[in-house]
Design an enzyme around this catalytic site. Structure first.
Site, PDB file in Angstrom:
ATOM      1  N   ASP A  75       0.835  -1.214   0.000  1.00  0.00           N
ATOM      2  CA  ASP A  75       0.000   0.000   0.000  1.00  0.00           C
ATOM      3  C   ASP A  75       0.864   1.256   0.000  1.00  0.00           C
ATOM      4  O   ASP A  75       2.050   1.206   0.324  1.00  0.00           O
ATOM      5  CB  ASP A  75      -0.932  -0.001   1.222  1.00  0.00           C
ATOM      6  CG  ASP A  75      -0.227  -0.383   2.511  1.00  0.00           C
ATOM      7  OD1 ASP A  75       1.009  -0.213   2.605  1.00  0.00           O
ATOM      8  OD2 ASP A  75      -0.903  -0.858   3.431  1.00  0.00           O
ATOM      9  N   ASN A 143      -6.576  -2.267  14.805  1.00  0.00           N
ATOM     10  CA  ASN A 143      -8.016  -2.391  14.505  1.00  0.00           C
ATOM     11  C   ASN A 143      -8.309  -3.585  13.593  1.00  0.00           C
ATOM     12  O   ASN A 143      -9.413  -3.722  13.083  1.00  0.00           O
ATOM     13  CB  ASN A 143      -8.543  -1.098  13.870  1.00  0.00           C
ATOM     14  CG  ASN A 143      -7.920  -0.823  12.499  1.00  0.00           C
ATOM     15  OD1 ASN A 143      -7.028  -1.550  12.066  1.00  0.00           O
ATOM     16  ND2 ASN A 143      -8.393   0.215  11.838  1.00  0.00           N
ATOM     17  N   HIS A 145      -6.821  -4.246  10.673  1.00  0.00           N
ATOM     18  CA  HIS A 145      -6.625  -4.074   9.233  1.00  0.00           C
ATOM     19  C   HIS A 145      -5.435  -4.881   8.731  1.00  0.00           C
ATOM     20  O   HIS A 145      -4.510  -5.169   9.485  1.00  0.00           O
ATOM     21  CB  HIS A 145      -6.523  -2.586   8.839  1.00  0.00           C
ATOM     22  CG  HIS A 145      -5.246  -1.891   9.189  1.00  0.00           C
ATOM     23  ND1 HIS A 145      -5.143  -0.511   9.259  1.00  0.00           N
ATOM     24  CD2 HIS A 145      -3.998  -2.346   9.480  1.00  0.00           C
ATOM     25  CE1 HIS A 145      -3.907  -0.177   9.558  1.00  0.00           C
ATOM     26  NE2 HIS A 145      -3.197  -1.256   9.698  1.00  0.00           N
ATOM     27  N   GLU A 150      -9.474  -1.426   5.983  1.00  0.00           N
ATOM     28  CA  GLU A 150      -9.947  -1.074   7.316  1.00  0.00           C
ATOM     29  C   GLU A 150     -11.238  -1.846   7.630  1.00  0.00           C
ATOM     30  O   GLU A 150     -11.890  -2.361   6.711  1.00  0.00           O
ATOM     31  CB  GLU A 150     -10.209   0.436   7.375  1.00  0.00           C
ATOM     32  CG  GLU A 150      -9.014   1.312   6.977  1.00  0.00           C
ATOM     33  CD  GLU A 150      -7.907   1.359   8.042  1.00  0.00           C
ATOM     34  OE1 GLU A 150      -7.847   0.465   8.899  1.00  0.00           O
ATOM     35  OE2 GLU A 150      -7.098   2.314   7.987  1.00  0.00           O
TER      36      GLU A 150
END
Ligand code: PGA
Length: 254
Positions: A75, A143, A145, A150
């Site tokens: 990414d 979280n 991801h 996400e």
């Protein structure tokens, strides 16, 4: 269709993962002809990338860079070209300068830093033309991801531009201070990640324990994008004891 559960190894320390990660890479570049390897960024992989520099002896048999392979990564922040501090390509090539040489030789395929559907489509096509990712390294966010997929993301998706979750921006704040962390990124999709031949996911430290527990013990669901790795048949998860705190039970060999 059921697939084998991920192999989980709980290591005495994060440093203990480095030789294992280099062995993964070595096996892949030996087993396949010019394989495509996809690196992950973030603090989790910095030690491995630094250790990889020592493998850079062109043509020397037995070293990783003695073999031919192509590289890519997961990414990139929107607007961060490879020279811009804080960007993912910049991070990778700074931690591991041999990747910089590969970038110049077009053997490192950078994720586009522009939100342009055609450029993003071309990148996905280049990965396919390179034979697809044989080995995918992965970190995990607090979280849940993976890459910048996400919570709430499509578990079958391909490369796309996305908003960053507030939790992700908070965790990135120190990296960009005093500037604000970016809001957007271009990311490999969960579906793309699951298309790799082998996944090696690492997490170290107690802050990752809830995400690891959700990934391995919760439902496979967009609420924890990393849980999708349980759909893949060839996954290795490397943890330290702190990251493994929520899953440590008699079913996990030490
Ligand atoms: P970290 O990031 O390696 O810096 O913890 C991992 C991630 O957010 O995917």
């Amino acid at each position: 269709m059921s697939v084998p559960a991920p192999e989980i190894r709980i290591l005495p320390s994060a440093e203990a993962a480095v030789p294992l990660l280099l062995d993964e890479l070595r096996r892949t570049v030996t087993r396949f002809e010019r394989p495509l390897v996809s690196f992950a960024t973030g603090g989790t992989f910095t030690a491995m990338l630094r250790a990889l520099v020592r493998e850079f002896t062109v043509g020397k048999p037995g070293t990783i860079f003695g073999r031919e392979f192509s590289a890519t990564h997961l990414d990139e922040y929107a607007g961060f070209d490879p020279t811009r501090d804080g960007g993912m390509v910049h991070e990778l090539t700074t931690a591991c300068p041999p990747l910089s040489a590969m970038l110049a030789a077009e053997r490192f395929l950078p994720v586009p830093h522009v939100e342009d559907a055609a450029a993003i489509g071309r990148h996905a096509e280049r990965l396919r033309a390179a034979g697809g990712v044989k080995l995918q390294f992965l970190g995990i966010g607090r979280n849940g991801h993976i890459a910048f997929n996400e919570p709430g993301t499509d578990l079958d998706g391909g490369f796309h531009a996305t908003d960053l979750a507030e939790a992700t921006r908070r965790d990135a704040r120190a990296r960009f201070a005093p500037a604000e962390p970016p809001r957007r990124a271009i990311t490999s999709g969960v579906g793309t990640i699951l298309g790799a031949e082998r996944l090696v996911l690492c997490a170290f430290g107690s802050a990752k324990a809830p995400a690891i527990e959700a990934m391995l013990r919760g439902d496979v669901s967009p609420a924890c994008p990393a849980s999708a790795v349980r759909r893949h048949a060839d996954v290795l998860v490397l943890l330290d004891a702190a990251a493994a705190a929520g899953i440590t039970d008699e079913s996990v060999a030490p």
